[in-house]
Design a protein around this motif. Structure first.
Motif, mmCIF file in Angstrom:
data_model
loop_
_atom_site.group_PDB
_atom_site.id
_atom_site.type_symbol
_atom_site.label_atom_id
_atom_site.label_comp_id
_atom_site.label_asym_id
_atom_site.label_seq_id
_atom_site.Cartn_x
_atom_site.Cartn_y
_atom_site.Cartn_z
ATOM 1 N N TRP A 180 0.842 -1.211 0.000
ATOM 2 C CA TRP A 180 0.000 0.000 0.000
ATOM 3 C C TRP A 180 0.875 1.258 0.000
ATOM 4 C CZ3 TRP A 180 -0.501 4.107 3.395
ATOM 5 C CH2 TRP A 180 -1.575 4.971 3.162
ATOM 6 N N LEU A 181 1.898 1.266 0.840
ATOM 7 C CA LEU A 181 2.794 2.421 0.885
ATOM 8 C C LEU A 181 3.455 2.635 -0.475
ATOM 9 C CD1 LEU A 181 4.180 4.644 2.549
ATOM 10 C CD2 LEU A 181 5.943 2.975 3.146
ATOM 11 N N PHE A 182 3.842 1.548 -1.129
ATOM 12 C CA PHE A 182 4.449 1.630 -2.467
ATOM 13 C C PHE A 182 3.504 2.316 -3.448
ATOM 14 C CE2 PHE A 182 4.989 -0.734 -6.588
ATOM 15 C CZ PHE A 182 6.173 -0.117 -6.970
ATOM 16 N N ARG A 183 2.240 1.957 -3.421
ATOM 17 C CA ARG A 183 1.276 2.557 -4.343
ATOM 18 C C ARG A 183 1.074 4.043 -4.047
ATOM 19 N NH1 ARG A 183 -1.214 -2.462 -3.204
ATOM 20 N NH2 ARG A 183 -2.797 -1.537 -1.842
ATOM 21 N N VAL A 184 1.031 4.399 -2.764
ATOM 22 C CA VAL A 184 0.843 5.813 -2.403
ATOM 23 C C VAL A 184 2.073 6.620 -2.794
ATOM 24 C CG1 VAL A 184 0.473 7.433 -0.509
ATOM 25 C CG2 VAL A 184 -0.750 5.257 -0.541
ATOM 26 N N LEU A 185 3.254 6.088 -2.518
ATOM 27 C CA LEU A 185 4.474 6.814 -2.880
ATOM 28 C C LEU A 185 4.596 6.964 -4.391
ATOM 29 C CD1 LEU A 185 7.006 5.279 -0.336
ATOM 30 C CD2 LEU A 185 5.940 7.542 -0.265
ATOM 31 N N GLY A 197 18.691 11.767 3.679
ATOM 32 C CA GLY A 197 17.413 11.312 4.224
ATOM 33 C C GLY A 197 16.259 11.339 3.246
ATOM 34 N N ARG A 198 16.578 11.343 1.934
ATOM 35 C CA ARG A 198 15.525 11.395 0.917
ATOM 36 C C ARG A 198 15.548 10.113 0.088
ATOM 37 N NH1 ARG A 198 13.059 16.144 0.770
ATOM 38 N NH2 ARG A 198 12.059 15.682 -1.221
ATOM 39 N N TYR A 199 14.382 9.783 -0.466
ATOM 40 C CA TYR A 199 14.211 8.534 -1.203
ATOM 41 C C TYR A 199 13.492 8.821 -2.516
ATOM 42 C CZ TYR A 199 15.469 6.358 3.214
ATOM 43 O OH TYR A 199 16.143 5.977 4.342
ATOM 44 N N ALA A 200 13.607 7.878 -3.463
ATOM 45 C CA ALA A 200 13.000 8.092 -4.771
ATOM 46 C C ALA A 200 12.612 6.761 -5.392
ATOM 47 C CB ALA A 200 13.972 8.839 -5.689
ATOM 48 N N LEU A 201 11.673 6.839 -6.332
ATOM 49 C CA LEU A 201 11.292 5.700 -7.158
ATOM 50 C C LEU A 201 11.804 5.952 -8.573
ATOM 51 C CD1 LEU A 201 9.019 5.784 -4.829
ATOM 52 C CD2 LEU A 201 7.642 4.445 -6.438
ATOM 53 N N HIS A 202 12.331 4.913 -9.188
ATOM 54 C CA HIS A 202 12.687 5.007 -10.608
ATOM 55 C C HIS A 202 11.422 5.352 -11.399
ATOM 56 C CE1 HIS A 202 13.604 3.456 -14.659
ATOM 57 N NE2 HIS A 202 14.875 3.698 -14.354
ATOM 58 N N ASP A 203 11.583 6.106 -12.486
ATOM 59 C CA ASP A 203 10.420 6.590 -13.240
ATOM 60 C C ASP A 203 9.499 5.451 -13.683
ATOM 61 O OD1 ASP A 203 11.282 9.149 -12.934
ATOM 62 O OD2 ASP A 203 12.132 9.354 -14.944
ATOM 63 N N LEU A 204 10.081 4.363 -14.186
ATOM 64 C CA LEU A 204 9.241 3.246 -14.640
ATOM 65 C C LEU A 204 8.589 2.531 -13.462
ATOM 66 C CD1 LEU A 204 11.491 1.763 -17.468
ATOM 67 C CD2 LEU A 204 9.408 3.112 -17.743
ATOM 68 N N ILE A 205 9.294 2.464 -12.328
ATOM 69 C CA ILE A 205 8.701 1.848 -11.134
ATOM 70 C C ILE A 205 7.564 2.717 -10.617
ATOM 71 C CG2 ILE A 205 9.155 1.244 -8.733
ATOM 72 C CD1 ILE A 205 11.894 0.303 -9.543
ATOM 73 N N ARG A 206 7.735 4.042 -10.667
ATOM 74 C CA ARG A 206 6.654 4.927 -10.233
ATOM 75 C C ARG A 206 5.409 4.714 -11.102
ATOM 76 N NH1 ARG A 206 8.970 9.364 -10.970
ATOM 77 N NH2 ARG A 206 9.643 9.843 -8.853
ATOM 78 N N LEU A 207 5.627 4.584 -12.408
ATOM 79 C CA LEU A 207 4.507 4.343 -13.310
ATOM 80 C C LEU A 207 3.828 3.012 -12.973
ATOM 81 C CD1 LEU A 207 2.907 5.161 -15.821
ATOM 82 C CD2 LEU A 207 4.653 4.027 -17.215
ATOM 83 N N PHE A 208 4.611 1.990 -12.688
ATOM 84 C CA PHE A 208 4.032 0.700 -12.300
ATOM 85 C C PHE A 208 3.260 0.821 -10.996
ATOM 86 C CE2 PHE A 208 4.386 -3.186 -9.788
ATOM 87 C CZ PHE A 208 3.753 -4.099 -10.622
#
Length: 924
Positions: free
Chosen positions: A476-481, A516-527
């Motif tokens: 769930w956290l993954f989808r919200v992020l 202290g910052r985090y990110a999702l790869h662009d394609l992972i964010r789209l997924f």
């Protein structure tokens, strides 16, 4: 290292005194050429219970070691790295791992040290490497006269080592001592039974049978293998590219390697490539297992089959047999696509002559609590590496012919190796242009496009397999992020939403990007955005931002009090202005996107409240172009809610932002709209603020009489509302405008009155603004000493409250005043600093003015070339922030420059342009 720890430099041996100094050198040498973090050093030097002074003591030992190295001719060998230390030196242990030269050994490895944890494990690893090398050495020399004596001594030291016993049995048999050979086998069998509850392995048992039968083949001095030599490595991937640093880090063949990284980053490709490169160093074979389709028990059975154990001979405890079969061997075992650390544990060989290579989306950090693990974290390819990969698959001529499209394709694939390979595979089977695929990726869902007919390994399926392993909370956290609109997000945001961040990081679906910052790869964010229901996830995300910016506003300017929210203890900063601004600075590029998300999601209240609560931040930091759009979204949201007070406030904010971006006429329109709303509501405080703002717009348009009228109106209404700070602000603005009108004497009295109020009310920001206006007044009165003092005080206060806009103004005023005093060198220093701050703020108006003043300074220094460069830049920037008077002044200075260069035609042109602009401004 291969004996008592010593360092020999060009000037002799280093004077290492005490166990701790030798231990520091030893652990740094174990990782030579690689930074070792301080916490790792503390662990290995003091173990699980270090003293409170451990870090301080470590720094002291390092300092003494560094001096000892310098004394022996190795200055600079021990260097400080972020978070740790690094030793750059040639190490005998590393040389032994490459050459297996036994003459390098001088005794027990790392002698004279006291190590804990992974340090002790490294000592064990070095001992194991030595005994493996000795076994290989004597296996080729069984007919030497001293072979039996040396092998007997080795067997006494290592009584359960089957390969050593086998070599001794062969040597004894060759010497005609068949009974002694059989007795050596019986001693080992008894020892194994007593200590391990196991029998000798099939190879040694076969040798025992051969000795009993006096097998003629035993007369050969070369041992014969009676077990299968597996060679299971898959074929290498075509066109392997990059990863030079990661491959180099494995040069020492650590016994356990974990290769981790985001799905699709090429972990298996890397592991197979490296395994092929080092396969010849593992003469007993290579095993490859895909643990995605096998349980640990099934994997053990598969390994035993690979090592020659028939299916019907697999024992009840296959792990014990596995350790026996791998004991004394040099096997390379590759476990691909491991999910959990516990799946690896049964497959760790019993000794360290073997190498276990693991790939996993998870970091498998728990494995490190049991064994010494070397971790390789694969990141994305660099742009040149992506280009090389595509060129290798498609051919250099095709890639070169469409270099721009190739670069764009790499970007659309997010530099992810799997995506690049799939894209290249699609292009390889069709004659179309690379640009056509880029266009398809732009217009369609990239996760649909990045697939090849007949291959079920697509970017989407790879991501999906990683997503399926997540716990429900982490999923769930993954989808919200995935809905987070910024390039990165702070850890406190994810923690406030719920548990699961650590799991996402371990799975490489989220990456730490520093600070202290985090990110999702662009394609992972789209997924992530396509992966299921969010519930109230977006609202909770925006509420967290509201909580944080509300707390920040309370610190920066609590006068912005239209929004109230409950207090929160879980904040990423304390009530310190500098800390608050630093946090918002880190979020600056995200703030506009967050407000866009709120507007797009139809969350109107969050939209205008977020923009409103950020007012004090933009007052301190600028970046007004983003602020315009923020306020436009906020006005629309407040209007849709029917909240007239919020609409008026956000129209006021929009007017300020438009004015700060030199859109004065538009600013005047929206300020008057806001004024009508607050008058209708009877909001005296809001009305007074708007009179102030309208006065500022008139002042910028050089409509000075109208500006003074607005400030007088502001003072009247502020008094009626009982707002002393508001009255003082109107006075300050009135004084500022008198200075701009060239009437500095009239400015002094209202400015001193405003200054007194701001000091009494402890408002340092407005105090700094007033001091700058006083400095300008005294500068015009040619009384430069107090002018410098006021500007200096303004600069000090601006820096204390970290208000960069006022800092830039104070620096510029100091520069102009120093120039007037005849000190262009100091003036240039101040103006150069001012220019840097203006550019960081993205304030084009101030940047153009600073460049113009720098040109005047260079003229005073007779550096005509530098003056020309600054003037050209000033006029270019001024085109983005129009101001007729400022532009006319720049042309006038340009005319002076051209005249001094003897270019009279160009000088006349600039004078004419300056005159035209001055005239136009006066008419308007």
């Amino acid at each position: 290292m291969l004996g008592p720890v010593e360092v020999c430099g060009p000037l002799g041996r280093a004077g290492l005194t005490g166990v701790r100094q030798r231990s520091v050198v030893a652990v740094l040498a174990l990782r030579a050429g690689t930074p070792v973090p301080v916490d790792r050093l503390v662990d290995v030097l003091w173990g699980d219970d270090p003293p409170r002074t451990a870090v301080r003591s470590l720094h002291s030992y390092v300092a003494r070691v560094r001096q000892a190295l310098a004394d022996c001719g190795m200055p600079g060998a021990l260097v400080t790295k972020p978070g740790g230390y690094q030793l750059d030196a040639s190490v005998d242990a590393e040389r032994f791992e490459r050459t297996r030269d036994l003459t390098l050994w001088r005794g027990e490895p790392l002698g004279g040290t006291e190590l804990f944890g992974w340090g002790r494990a490294e000592i064990g690893r070095l001992r194991e490497q030595r005994i493996v090398a000795l076994e290989a050495y004597w296996a080729q020399r069984l007919d030497r006269q001293d072979a039996i004596g040396e092998l007997e001594r080795l067997v006494v030291s290592h009584p359960t080592r089957e390969r050593l016993t086998g070599l001794l049995m062969r040597a004894l048999h060759l010497d005609g001592r068949h009974a002694d050979a059989l007795e050596a086998f019986q001693r080992l069998r008894s020892r194994l039974a007593d200590e391990l509850g196991a029998d000798p392995g099939p190879e040694l048992s076969a040798l025992h049978t051969a000795v009993l039968r006096r097998d003629p083949a035993l007369q050969s001095t070369t041992p014969r293998s009676h077990t299968t030599r597996p060679a299971q490595l898959p074929a290498r991937a075509g066109h392997f590219t990059g990863r030079a640093t990661e491959l180099a880090a494995l040069a020492g063949l650590p016994p356990i390697v974990v290769v981790s990284g985001v799905a699709g980053v090429g972990k298996t490709t890397f592991a197979v490539e490296w395994a092929h490169r080092v396969a010849d160093r593992f003469p007993d074979g290579q095993v490859f297992l895909d643990l995605q389709r096998l349980t640990p028990a099934q994997a053990l059975t598969e390994v035993l089959h690979a090592l020659g154990v028939p299916a019907d001979r697999t024992p009840a405890d296959p792990a014990a047999l596995y350790r026996t079969l791998t004991h004394g061997k040099r096997l390379l075992i590759v476990l691909d696509d491991v999910r959990r650390a516990r799946d690896v544990l049964p497959l760790v060989p019993g000794d360290q002559g073997n190498l276990l290579l693991v790939t996993s989306r998870d970091t498998l950090s728990a494995l490190g609590t049991h064994h010494a693990v070397h971790t390789v974290r694969l990141g994305l390819l660099t742009e040149p590496e992506a280009h090389d990969l595509l060129a290798g698959i498609l051919g250099a001529p095709r890639v070169h012919a469409e270099s721009g499209a190739t670069a764009a394709l790499a970007v659309h694939c997010g530099l992810l190796p799997l995506a690049l390979r799939i894209a290249a595979a699609r292009l390889a089977v069709r004659p179309g242009r690379i640009a056509d695929l880029v266009r398809e990726l732009t217009r369609n869902d990239p996760l649909d496009v990045l697939a090849v007919d007949g291959d079920d390994r697509t970017v989407r399926t790879v991501f999906a397999s990683a997503h399926r392993t997540l716990s429900p909370q982490a999923a769930w956290l993954f989808r919200v992020l995935g809905e987070h609109p910024g390039a990165s997000f702070p850890a406190d945001l994810a923690d406030a939403l719920g548990p699961g961040l650590d799991e996402l990081v371990a799975s490489h679906l989220v990456s730490e990007v520093g600070n202290g910052r985090y990110a999702l790869h662009d394609l992972i964010r789209l997924f992530a955005r396509q992966s299921g229901d969010l519930g109230d996830g977006v609202q909770r995300l925006l509420d967290r931002y509201l909580t944080v910016v509300h707390a920040a506003n309370d610190v920066l300017n609590p006068r912005h009090d239209l929004v109230t929210r409950p207090r929160c203890d879980d904040l990423p900063f304390t009530a310190d202005r500098v800390e608050v601004l630093a946090h918002l600075d880190a979020e600056r590029d995200t703030l506009l996107h967050v407000i866009r998300l709120a507007a797009k999601s139809g969350l109107r209240e969050q939209t205008w409240q977020l923009a409103y609560l950020l007012t004090s931040y933009f007052e301190a930091r600028g970046n007004w172009a983003d602020r315009v759009e923020q306020c436009e979204h906020a006005v629309e949201a407040a209007r849709a809610l029917g909240d007239r007070r919020a609409e008026a406030e956000m129209l006021r904010g929009l007017g300020i932002a438009l004015q700060m971006t030199s859109r004065i006429a538009e600013a005047m329109v929206v300020q008057r709209q806001a004024l009508a709303l607050v008058r209708e509501a009877g909001d005296l405080r809001g009305e007074a603020r708007l009179h102030n703002n309208i006065g500022n717009a008139h002042s910028e348009l050089r409509e000075f009489d109208l500006a003074l009228e607005s400030y007088q109106a502001a003072m009247r209404v502020h008094r009626a509302a009982g707002d002393e700070v508001g009255v003082a602000l109107a006075r300050r603005n009135l004084g500022y405008t008198c200075v701009r009108m060239g009437r500095p004497r009239e400015a002094v009295e209202p400015l001193f009155a405003a200054l007194e109020t701001f000091r009494a009310k402890a408002n340092p920001r407005l105090e700094a603004a007033t001091l700058m206006s006083l400095g300008n007044a005294f500068h015009q009165l040619a009384d430069r000493a107090p002018a410098l003092r006021y500007f200096g005080d303004a600069l000090r206060i601006s820096r204390e409250v970290t208000d960069h806009r006022f800092e830039a103004d104070a620096l510029a005023h100091l520069g102009v005043t120093q120039l007037a005093l005849g000190d262009p060198v100091v003036a240039r220093e101040h103006l150069t600093d001012a220019l840097a701050v203006c550019r960081a703020l993205g304030d084009r108006h101030r940047e153009a003015s600073a460049l113009h003043h720098l040109a005047e300074t260079e003229l005073a220094l007779d550096d005509l070339a530098a003056a020309r460069d600054h003037l050209v830049a000033a006029l270019a920037v001024r085109a983005q922030a129009p101001d007729g008077f400022e532009e006319a002044s720049a042309h006038r200075t340009f005319a002076d420059l051209e005249g001094r260069c003897g270019r009279w035609t160009e000088a006349a042109r600039h004078w004419a342009q300056a005159l035209r602009l001055f005239t136009s401004c006066r008419r308007s």
